[in-house]
Scaffold this motif. Structure first.
Motif, PDB file in Angstrom:
ATOM      1  N   GLY A  43       0.749  -1.272  -0.092  1.00 48.00           N
ATOM      2  CA  GLY A  43      -0.158   0.027   0.134  1.00 48.00           C
ATOM      3  C   GLY A  43       0.930   1.248  -0.140  1.00 48.00           C
ATOM      4  N   ASP A  44       2.129   1.215   0.326  1.00 51.49           N
ATOM      5  CA  ASP A  44       3.043   2.532   0.164  1.00 51.49           C
ATOM      6  C   ASP A  44       2.755   2.549  -0.975  1.00 51.49           C
ATOM      7  OD1 ASP A  44       5.346   1.309   2.702  1.00 51.49           O
ATOM      8  OD2 ASP A  44       3.400   2.141   3.053  1.00 51.49           O
ATOM      9  N   VAL A  45       2.997   4.082  -1.269  1.00 49.10           N
ATOM     10  CA  VAL A  45       3.160   4.982  -2.445  1.00 49.10           C
ATOM     11  C   VAL A  45       4.696   5.482  -2.602  1.00 49.10           C
ATOM     12  CG1 VAL A  45       2.354   6.692  -4.102  1.00 49.10           C
ATOM     13  CG2 VAL A  45       0.866   5.295  -2.729  1.00 49.10           C
ATOM     14  N   LEU A  49       4.516   7.741   0.635  1.00 50.98           N
ATOM     15  CA  LEU A  49       3.180   8.150   1.476  1.00 50.98           C
ATOM     16  C   LEU A  49       2.584   6.716   1.866  1.00 50.98           C
ATOM     17  CD1 LEU A  49       1.357  10.608  -1.216  1.00 50.98           C
ATOM     18  CD2 LEU A  49       2.339  10.949   1.193  1.00 50.98           C
ATOM     19  N   ARG A  50       2.329   6.863   3.262  1.00 55.61           N
ATOM     20  CA  ARG A  50       1.588   5.667   3.721  1.00 55.61           C
ATOM     21  C   ARG A  50       0.250   6.118   4.270  1.00 55.61           C
ATOM     22  NH1 ARG A  50       5.233   2.160   7.567  1.00 55.61           N
ATOM     23  NH2 ARG A  50       6.055   1.448   5.485  1.00 55.61           N
ATOM     24  N   GLY A  51      -0.830   5.704   3.747  1.00 55.98           N
ATOM     25  CA  GLY A  51      -2.012   6.344   4.010  1.00 55.98           C
ATOM     26  C   GLY A  51      -2.067   7.754   3.467  1.00 55.98           C
ATOM     27  N   SER A  52      -2.280   8.806   4.210  1.00 57.44           N
ATOM     28  CA  SER A  52      -2.023  10.056   4.000  1.00 57.44           C
ATOM     29  C   SER A  52      -0.810  10.720   4.352  1.00 57.44           C
ATOM     30  CB  SER A  52      -3.095  11.099   4.410  1.00 57.44           C
ATOM     31  OG  SER A  52      -3.587  10.716   5.784  1.00 57.44           O
ATOM     32  N   ARG A  53      -0.050   9.919   5.220  1.00 52.58           N
ATOM     33  CA  ARG A  53       1.413  10.374   5.848  1.00 52.58           C
ATOM     34  C   ARG A  53       2.485  10.305   4.809  1.00 52.58           C
ATOM     35  NH1 ARG A  53       2.928   7.741  10.822  1.00 52.58           N
ATOM     36  NH2 ARG A  53       2.335   5.934   9.807  1.00 52.58           N
TER      37      ARG A  53
END
Lengths: 298, 181
Positions: free
Chosen positions: A251-253, A286-290
């Motif tokens: 899920g990490d971008v 980006l992990r989630g919105s962080r």
């Protein structure tokens, strides 16, 4: 290493000469340059190149534009061709799962050698195999993948006395996730994260998600799988992958590596190459919105 | 390879202005470079030829992006290699081995072929891990069989610097291959 003044300049040591001979033995077969040049120049008129002013070539008339659009629609609807003869990057029937019943698509590997209690296969991470995948030999011998490398895997026979012979073909167990990975041409193993033993598999981030995350360029790649350990050679123990050491998660971008943008596979390959000798990797994600920065001292 | 005549910068500038003869000269000069890059990934001559040609079509489309005309060889190499990697990923083919084509019968490839196939995979994999300057130097010297003068003319580096890259590259290659022993 300086050339010995008593010998011809640029001479190689005996050891270097042996390595050079090994490299030369595996040189590519001769290229057909004449035919290649002819083929390239014949293909050029079909390609549209930007003029020095940066403008695309304009179509001569609206009628020509309509003809181009009609051709594009027809080509999109035309049945896919034989993958053996399709040019590169042309979708083919073999790549479209919807065009081929799943039960007819089987992933096969060959037994490269038997080493102790392990059967070494000629496919690995880049071919969709993972630790735990099950395969079946020609006489029903059951194998479970124990370790993977990028292009090989070591499997353990479930019955030690029933191992397939060297050269035998083994098939991925029908209905297994390994088969699904082998069928899925857009993810799982066949991308730079696998090829360069980075330890993560990526997919392009859907454009809508990129917009939601506020990514200015609208392009990014997202981790769909992490691989904790890879064996570097057929006889070595698996080692933790860079992705695992960085703490990358599904899920990490990815945003950038040591400041180099990573917006698609090509940029990821480029960044890996340019940072190959860097003593430290800083991977901004980006992990989630962080936004986080993962680091690895190498 | 014929390195006489216009230099790369001249040919690139002319090709950017639409001179197809100049581009054809570049293709002839660097076709083996693209081919070696593609073959290093794919391991099959027919696919390497196809990818090489596709790479040059891309190069024609992207000529304006080439800022340093002196680096056209490396640029072509990268385009060909990236195109080959994308092709390999898309077609999800196994990394080529010495295995014979699939047949209905269950046959074992000769041991010599398996060993040679393994060795080739190891060599190609080790080449991929080298720093770009060393890999280019080894490729030019032992795959394209250029002498140091031709290599210097292509890269702009001195013959001595290229010789050092070759020697360091060979040593690194040995180190990588030794890891798998």
């Amino acid at each position: 290493m300086k050339p010995d003044p008593g010998h011809a300049p640029f001479a190689l040591s005996a050891e270097d000469a042996d390595t050079a001979a090994l490299l030369a033995r595996h040189a590519p077969p001769p290229a057909d340059t004449d035919r290649g040049v002819e083929a390239v120049m014949a293909r050029l008129p079909q390609a549209v190149r930007r003029s020095p002013q940066g403008r695309l070539l304009r179509l001569a008339s609206p009628l020509a534009a309509a003809a181009v659009i009609a051709c594009a629609v027809l080509l999109a609807l035309w049945p896919n061709g034989d993958p053996a003869t399709s040019p590169p990057n042309t979708p083919s029937a073999a790549e479209n799962p919807a065009a081929q019943p799943r039960e007819q698509t089987v992933a096969h590997f060959r037994v490269r050698e038997i080493s102790g209690e392990r059967v070494i296969l000629d496919g690995g991470l880049a071919d969709g195999l993972r630790v735990g995948d099950r395969l079946v030999g020609p006489h029903g011998e059951a194998l479970t993948v124990a370790e993977v490398g990028v292009f090989f895997a070591r499997a353990r026979p479930e019955e030690p006395s029933l191992a397939p012979a060297r050269g035998a073909r083994v098939a991925v167990e029908s209905g297994s996730s390994a088969l699904l990975r082998a069928q899925d041409k857009t993810s799982a193993g066949g991308d730079p994260g696998a090829f360069f033993a980075f330890g993560a598999v990526f997919d392009p981030l859907p454009p809508q998600r990129a917009r939601e995350l506020g990514l200015a360029d609208g392009r990014a790649i997202v981790v769909v799988e992490t691989i904790g350990a890879l064996a570097e050679s057929r006889t070595s123990e698996p080692k933790a992958t860079p992705a695992a050491l960085l703490g990358l998660q599904e899920g990490d971008v990815l945003l950038d590596l040591n400041g180099l943008p990573v917006r698609d596979f090509a940029e990821f390959v480029q960044a890996l190459e340019m940072c190959r000798r860097a003593p430290r990797w800083s991977l901004r994600i980006l992990r989630g919105s962080r936004e986080l920065t993962l680091t690895l001292e190498r | 390879m014929d390195d006489t005549g216009p230099d790369d910068a001249d040919l690139v500038e002319r090709a950017k202005r639409g001179d197809r003869d100049a581009f054809a000269a570049l293709v002839r000069r660097y076709y083996r470079t693209a081919y070696a890059a593609a073959w290093g990934v794919l391991g099959r001559a027919d696919e390497a030829e196809e990818i090489s040609q596709a790479a040059f079509v891309q190069a024609w489309e992207k000529l304006e992006k080439l800022r340093d005309a002196g680096a056209v060889a490396s640029w072509i190499w990268r385009i060909a290699r990236d195109t080959a990697l994308k092709y390999l990923r898309k077609h999800r083919r196994m990394r080529p081995t010495a295995s014979p084509p699939e047949t209905g019968a269950e046959t074992s490839p000769p041991e010599g072929e398996l060993v040679r196939g393994e060795e080739r995979q190891a060599v190609l994999g080790a080449m991929e891990r080298l720093p770009e300057d060393m890999r280019d130097a080894l490729r030019m010297r032992f795959w394209e069989e250029l002498d140091y003068a031709a290599m210097a003319q292509r890269t702009g580096a001195s013959e001595t610097a290229l010789y050092q890259r070759v020697c360091r590259g060979l040593k690194k290659l040995r180190d990588f291959l030794g890891e798998g022993a």
